[in-house]
Design a protein around this motif. Sequence first.
Motif, PDB file in Angstrom:
ATOM      1  N   PHE A 132      26.161 121.448  -4.131  1.00 56.36           N
ATOM      2  CA  PHE A 132      26.099 120.483  -3.033  1.00 56.36           C
ATOM      3  C   PHE A 132      24.707 120.503  -2.423  1.00 56.36           C
ATOM      4  N   PHE A 133      24.194 119.324  -2.134  1.00 57.82           N
ATOM      5  CA  PHE A 133      22.795 119.186  -1.708  1.00 57.82           C
ATOM      6  C   PHE A 133      22.772 118.153  -0.575  1.00 57.82           C
ATOM      7  N   ILE A 134      22.272 118.537   0.588  1.00 55.63           N
ATOM      8  CA  ILE A 134      22.181 117.588   1.707  1.00 55.63           C
ATOM      9  C   ILE A 134      20.966 116.691   1.491  1.00 55.63           C
ATOM     10  N   ILE A 135      21.248 115.400   1.386  1.00 55.49           N
ATOM     11  CA  ILE A 135      20.215 114.421   1.054  1.00 55.49           C
ATOM     12  C   ILE A 135      20.134 113.345   2.137  1.00 55.49           C
ATOM     13  N   TYR A 136      18.930 113.082   2.593  1.00 56.33           N
ATOM     14  CA  TYR A 136      18.645 111.982   3.521  1.00 56.33           C
ATOM     15  C   TYR A 136      18.001 110.840   2.722  1.00 56.33           C
ATOM     16  N   PRO A 137      18.055 109.625   3.273  1.00 61.21           N
ATOM     17  CA  PRO A 137      17.381 108.496   2.590  1.00 61.21           C
ATOM     18  C   PRO A 137      15.885 108.513   2.917  1.00 61.21           C
ATOM     19  N   TYR A 138      15.185 109.472   2.311  1.00 64.56           N
ATOM     20  CA  TYR A 138      13.780 109.722   2.668  1.00 64.56           C
ATOM     21  C   TYR A 138      12.908 108.474   2.566  1.00 64.56           C
ATOM     22  N   ASP A 139      13.176 107.649   1.557  1.00 63.99           N
ATOM     23  CA  ASP A 139      12.321 106.483   1.351  1.00 63.99           C
ATOM     24  C   ASP A 139      12.473 105.443   2.458  1.00 63.99           C
ATOM     25  N   SER A 140      13.555 105.551   3.245  1.00 65.02           N
ATOM     26  CA  SER A 140      13.818 104.493   4.233  1.00 65.02           C
ATOM     27  C   SER A 140      12.983 104.644   5.495  1.00 65.02           C
ATOM     28  N   SER A 141      12.394 105.799   5.721  1.00 64.83           N
ATOM     29  CA  SER A 141      11.622 105.978   6.947  1.00 64.83           C
ATOM     30  C   SER A 141      10.635 107.131   6.829  1.00 64.83           C
ATOM     31  N   ALA A 142       9.430 106.904   7.336  1.00 64.64           N
ATOM     32  CA  ALA A 142       8.395 107.948   7.273  1.00 64.64           C
ATOM     33  C   ALA A 142       8.822 109.182   8.051  1.00 64.64           C
ATOM     34  N   ALA A 143       9.626 108.957   9.102  1.00 62.08           N
ATOM     35  CA  ALA A 143      10.074 110.094   9.918  1.00 62.08           C
ATOM     36  C   ALA A 143      10.879 111.101   9.091  1.00 62.08           C
ATOM     37  N   LEU A 144      11.557 110.567   8.065  1.00 63.33           N
ATOM     38  CA  LEU A 144      12.382 111.456   7.228  1.00 63.33           C
ATOM     39  C   LEU A 144      11.542 112.214   6.202  1.00 63.33           C
ATOM     40  N   ARG A 145      10.328 111.745   5.977  1.00 64.86           N
ATOM     41  CA  ARG A 145       9.479 112.413   4.975  1.00 64.86           C
ATOM     42  C   ARG A 145       8.609 113.465   5.671  1.00 64.86           C
ATOM     43  N   THR A 146       9.283 114.320   6.405  1.00 67.69           N
ATOM     44  CA  THR A 146       8.594 115.351   7.178  1.00 67.69           C
ATOM     45  C   THR A 146       9.276 116.689   6.934  1.00 67.69           C
ATOM     46  N   GLU A 147       8.507 117.723   7.227  1.00 67.38           N
ATOM     47  CA  GLU A 147       9.017 119.089   7.083  1.00 67.38           C
ATOM     48  C   GLU A 147      10.349 119.275   7.814  1.00 67.38           C
ATOM     49  N   GLN A 148      10.478 118.621   8.985  1.00 68.04           N
ATOM     50  CA  GLN A 148      11.702 118.775   9.777  1.00 68.04           C
ATOM     51  C   GLN A 148      12.953 118.374   8.989  1.00 68.04           C
ATOM     52  N   TYR A 149      12.863 117.216   8.305  1.00 66.01           N
ATOM     53  CA  TYR A 149      14.033 116.744   7.556  1.00 66.01           C
ATOM     54  C   TYR A 149      14.138 117.419   6.204  1.00 66.01           C
ATOM     55  N   TYR A 150      13.014 117.781   5.618  1.00 68.25           N
ATOM     56  CA  TYR A 150      13.092 118.526   4.358  1.00 68.25           C
ATOM     57  C   TYR A 150      13.782 119.864   4.595  1.00 68.25           C
ATOM     58  N   ALA A 151      13.491 120.476   5.754  1.00 62.71           N
ATOM     59  CA  ALA A 151      14.104 121.780   6.050  1.00 62.71           C
ATOM     60  C   ALA A 151      15.617 121.659   6.264  1.00 62.71           C
TER      61      ALA A 151
END
Length: 163
Positions: A132-151
């Motif tokens: 199981f892997f927690i995945i966000y829609p990273y491509d949908s927003s620059a805010a998600l392409r940050t260390e905070q959301y990667y963590a």
Amino acid sequence: MSISRRLVIVLPFCLAGLPGAGLADDSDAPVLRIEGRIAGGQAAAFTRAQLEAMGLATIRTSTPWHDGLQTFEGVPLTRLMQTVKAQGGTIEVMALNRYRTLIPMDDFERHGPILAVRRNGAYMPVRDKGPFFIIYPYDSSAALRTEQYYARSAWQVASLTVR
Ligand SMILES: Nc1nc2c(c(=O)[nH]1)N[C@H]1C(S)=C(S)[C@@H](COP(=O)(O)O)O[C@H]1N2
Ligand SMILES: [Mo]
């Protein structure tokens, strides 16, 4: 009956009792534990089949961990939390390797992360950051392409604790 014939009969049952040693198809073996502030107050365990039965959403995105666009299918964390009647503000995620991360539940409505069970149509083995892997829609927003959301994007997830 010969000794070897007896072993042939008995051995599979012995092996089946050992964790991870099942001889049959174990594609439903991974289990997600959910505990903490949930309905009934008791820890719950969900097989992959039970998670899939909740209804899967698809996120198509690139990630820092893969080459090219990926298609992930998984249970929306909003739905998972509704299913267990979570009463909390934060979930604590624990991975198989004891990696631990906290996710504010606000994220679930705001960004629509999923607990992915499949990548590009296939279940993810542990060596491929599964089950199981927690995945966000990273491509949908620059805010998600940050260390905070990667963590917050834990892989090899074993349990969620509602705090
Ligand atoms: N299971 C697990 N998930 C994890 C981690 C980890 O160590 N184990 N590291 C997290 C952190 S802090 C970040 S920033 C990214 C790191 O990804 P990277 O190790 O590929 O840079 O994955 C996150 N998910
Ligand atoms: Mo990180």
